[in-house]
Scaffold this motif. Structure first.
Motif, short mmCIF file in Angstrom:
data_model
loop_
_atom_site.label_atom_id
_atom_site.label_comp_id
_atom_site.label_asym_id
_atom_site.label_seq_id
_atom_site.Cartn_x
_atom_site.Cartn_y
_atom_site.Cartn_z
N ALA A 15 18.44 20.68 -38.65
CA ALA A 15 18.63 19.42 -37.78
C ALA A 15 17.21 18.79 -38.29
O ALA A 15 16.29 18.91 -37.45
CB ALA A 15 19.03 19.46 -36.34
N VAL A 16 17.39 17.67 -39.14
CA VAL A 16 16.16 16.90 -39.33
C VAL A 16 16.41 15.40 -39.12
O VAL A 16 17.03 14.81 -40.37
CB VAL A 16 15.67 17.11 -40.74
CG1 VAL A 16 14.13 16.72 -41.04
CG2 VAL A 16 15.59 18.83 -40.84
N HIS A 47 31.98 18.91 -42.57
CA HIS A 47 30.81 18.42 -42.49
C HIS A 47 29.52 19.23 -43.18
O HIS A 47 28.35 18.90 -43.08
CB HIS A 47 30.34 18.08 -40.89
CG HIS A 47 30.96 16.90 -40.33
ND1 HIS A 47 30.90 16.30 -39.06
CD2 HIS A 47 32.08 16.17 -40.84
CE1 HIS A 47 31.74 15.62 -38.87
NE2 HIS A 47 32.44 15.47 -39.84
N HIS A 48 29.85 20.46 -43.29
CA HIS A 48 28.94 21.27 -44.11
C HIS A 48 28.97 21.10 -45.72
O HIS A 48 28.14 21.61 -46.42
CB HIS A 48 29.08 22.91 -43.74
CG HIS A 48 28.98 23.07 -42.32
ND1 HIS A 48 29.01 24.30 -41.81
CD2 HIS A 48 28.64 22.21 -41.39
CE1 HIS A 48 28.59 24.12 -40.47
NE2 HIS A 48 28.34 22.95 -40.35
N MET A 49 29.79 20.31 -46.15
CA MET A 49 30.16 19.79 -47.54
C MET A 49 29.38 18.46 -47.56
O MET A 49 29.72 17.76 -48.74
CB MET A 49 31.62 19.72 -47.84
CG MET A 49 32.35 20.97 -47.59
SD MET A 49 34.13 20.83 -47.86
CE MET A 49 34.31 20.22 -49.45
N GLU A 51 23.78 19.97 -33.56
CA GLU A 51 24.43 19.48 -34.63
C GLU A 51 23.42 19.40 -35.98
O GLU A 51 22.26 19.16 -35.46
CB GLU A 51 24.69 18.39 -34.20
CG GLU A 51 25.73 18.41 -33.17
CD GLU A 51 26.47 16.78 -33.05
OE1 GLU A 51 26.10 15.82 -33.45
OE2 GLU A 51 27.57 16.80 -32.32
N PHE A 52 23.88 19.63 -36.97
CA PHE A 52 23.07 19.90 -37.91
C PHE A 52 23.53 18.73 -39.22
O PHE A 52 24.65 18.44 -39.22
CB PHE A 52 22.91 21.36 -38.71
CG PHE A 52 22.84 22.30 -37.64
CD1 PHE A 52 21.41 22.37 -37.31
CD2 PHE A 52 23.75 22.73 -36.55
CE1 PHE A 52 21.10 23.40 -36.10
CE2 PHE A 52 23.48 23.82 -35.53
CZ PHE A 52 22.27 23.92 -35.26
N ASN A 53 22.64 18.39 -39.87
CA ASN A 53 22.67 17.46 -40.65
C ASN A 53 22.17 17.83 -42.16
O ASN A 53 22.45 17.11 -43.22
CB ASN A 53 22.06 15.95 -40.48
CG ASN A 53 20.35 16.03 -40.47
OD1 ASN A 53 19.94 17.18 -40.28
ND2 ASN A 53 19.89 14.78 -40.25
N LEU A 61 22.26 33.43 -40.99
CA LEU A 61 21.52 33.13 -39.59
C LEU A 61 21.26 32.03 -39.07
O LEU A 61 20.42 31.30 -39.47
CB LEU A 61 20.24 34.19 -39.95
CG LEU A 61 19.53 34.35 -38.70
CD1 LEU A 61 19.96 35.49 -37.91
CD2 LEU A 61 18.21 34.54 -38.92
N GLY A 62 22.31 31.58 -38.09
CA GLY A 62 22.11 30.00 -37.92
C GLY A 62 23.01 29.95 -36.37
O GLY A 62 23.19 30.87 -35.58
N MET A 63 23.53 28.75 -36.39
CA MET A 63 24.15 28.49 -35.00
C MET A 63 25.65 28.29 -35.27
O MET A 63 26.42 28.30 -34.43
CB MET A 63 23.60 27.24 -34.42
CG MET A 63 22.23 27.33 -33.69
SD MET A 63 22.00 28.04 -32.29
CE MET A 63 23.34 27.23 -31.36
N ASP A 64 26.05 28.23 -36.68
CA ASP A 64 27.31 28.08 -36.89
C ASP A 64 28.03 29.25 -37.92
O ASP A 64 27.28 29.93 -38.49
CB ASP A 64 27.55 26.80 -37.80
CG ASP A 64 27.27 25.68 -37.17
OD1 ASP A 64 27.74 25.41 -35.70
OD2 ASP A 64 27.08 24.41 -37.48
#
Ligand SMILES: [Cu+2]
Length: 441
Positions: free
Chosen positions: A209-210, A318-320, A223-225, A255-258
């Motif tokens: 998330a940046v 959203h990961h694409m 939430e990640f962008n 190794l993440g949140m999703d």
């Protein structure tokens, strides 16, 4: 300098993943280790030599080792890393030895392993060996199994690896995990798996998330962008190459949140292993999408039967995507005020900032702006082939990069001649990649 070694250092320079933070002695070790690795040209040939096939982690280097008696000795340094995750986005991640994710450690079942660990972070940390059955003193949990490793301090981990399989190392501190502190730890079996694979690739899944105009990931976000394979978003991900008719092994860790449903186009695969090691053949069944949950590893294998550039990607929509926040401000909130003209001029200024000429987007209808819901994907597909060009992208269709975003790569299944042509380009190094190297140094 040999082609392989030159390519190795080029990769390190281009992707910021490799030896940037390593000492001279480690560089020398890396060189030694590279010369000991099987020749790239032979990788993927069907002839079985009996030698174990090392895993290739695209865009991430291997960690070299030295022998001390019967012990494999690795040096791992935790430190901040400037990480280019897309041609127009560099973030401040943390990682190991100048790389985020950290360099890949490869050992063999039965090996005695020593990891001399140094903490160059501004805070305490430790190293956890995820999935390994090792003595509690080596488990790397601060305050529970060891004292935290303070900034500037060293700590020595040493254990015998009696397992085979796909493992990883990571800081056992939640926020440090989310800022990039993970790397592969692969234990090759004493006897090659059956059936043997011709290619062995590894992918680490991460989310970031940046915010626009920021470089530091918000490690508390939900939430990640930015979504990455091995620390880079498509189209920067280096395509996996496979000879037509070969057997491909792909190891995926998360190794993440999703959780990420990883999908392969055009082929069926079987899950041959998990974070616990090799799965018995009686458990294999055909599929083409495997859910890789947090803290899991999934090893899949398939016969590369059909020639072509076949996508491998997370199927969460959203990961694409890469963040378009830098380009179109907060797209999720503000799509309505975007016109074709505005979008094109924003794309052009972005293109200028990273030095690529070809600004492309897919055609839109004359009355597009009067249609409720417009735009959806219209201004996201931006060709940038020349900035991400490398031997592995040779021969792809023009504007191939416009269709590549987020957690996405491809396996290029290539007939003998085409495969060899790319291998030759890899051996020679890529002229335009060298150009980029010079500009950056
Ligand atoms: Cu995903």
């Amino acid at each position: 300098m040999s082609g392989t070694r030159r390519r190795f250092f080029q990769d390190a320079a281009i992707f910021g993943a490799g030896l940037m933070g390593m000492s001279k002695s480690l560089e020398a070790q890396a060189e030694k280790s590279m010369t000991m690795r099987p020749h790239e040209m032979n990788r993927g040939r069907s002839a079985s030599t009996g030698a174990l096939l090392p895993m290739v982690t695209p865009d991430v280097a291997d960690l070299p080792h030295e022998m001390d008696g019967g012990v494999k000795v690795f040096h791992l340094v935790a430190e901040p890393v400037k990480k280019k995750i897309a041609p127009f986005k560099t973030i401040d991640a943390w990682g190991y030895n100048g790389s985020s994710p950290g360099p890949t450690i490869q050992v063999q079942q039965g090996d005695r392993v020593r990891v001399i660990f140094e903490n160059r972070l501004p805070e305490s940390t430790s190293l956890h060996w995820h999935g390994l059955e090792i003595p509690i003193e080596q488990d790397g949990v601060p305050y529970i199994s060891q004292k935290p490793v303070a900034p500037g301090e060293k700590y020595v981990y040493e254990f015998t690896v009696h397992q085979e399989g796909t493992f990883f190392y990571h800081a056992h501190s939640a926020m440090q995990e989310m800022i990039g502190q993970i790397g592969f730890f692969v234990a090759h079996p004493q006897k090659e798996y059956k059936p043997r694979a011709d290619h062995d690739y590894g992918l680490i899944l991460q989310e970031w998330a940046v915010l626009p105009s920021n470089t530091v990931p918000n490690t508390a976000a939900m939430e990640f962008n930015w979504l990455t394979f091995n620390g880079v978003s498509a189209p920067m991900t280096t395509p996996l190459l496979a000879r037509l008719g070969s057997r491909v092994r792909l190891r995926i860790v998360n190794l993440g949140m999703d959780h990420h449903p990883i999908h392969l186009h055009g082929h069926q695969f079987v899950v041959t292993g998990t974070e616990g090691g090799r799965a018995p053949e009686s458990t294999w069944y055909p599929m083409n999408t495997v859910l890789v949950g947090v803290a899991q590893a999934r090893v899949v294998e398939f016969e590369a039967k059909y020639p072509g550039a076949w996508m491998i990607h997370c199927h969460l929509p959203h990961h694409m995507m890469n963040s378009m926040m830098d380009l179109l401000r907060d797209r999720q909130i503000e799509t309505a005020d975007q016109t074709d003209m505005k979008a094109m001029s924003q794309m052009e200024s972005l293109a200028k900032s990273v030095g690529f000429e070809n600004v492309h987007h897919a055609p839109i209808a004359q009355n597009a702006e009067s249609v409720p819901g417009f735009p959806q994907d219209a201004f996201m597909e931006m060709g940038m082939d020349e900035v991400v060009e490398k031997p592995e992208t040779y021969g792809l269709l023009k504007n191939w990069s416009a269709g590549m975003m987020g957690m996405m790569t491809m396996v290029r299944v290539l007939p003998e001649k085409e495969y060899d042509a790319i291998m030759v380009r890899k051996e020679m190094g890529n002229p335009s990649a060298q150009e980029e190297h010079r500009h950056e140094s």
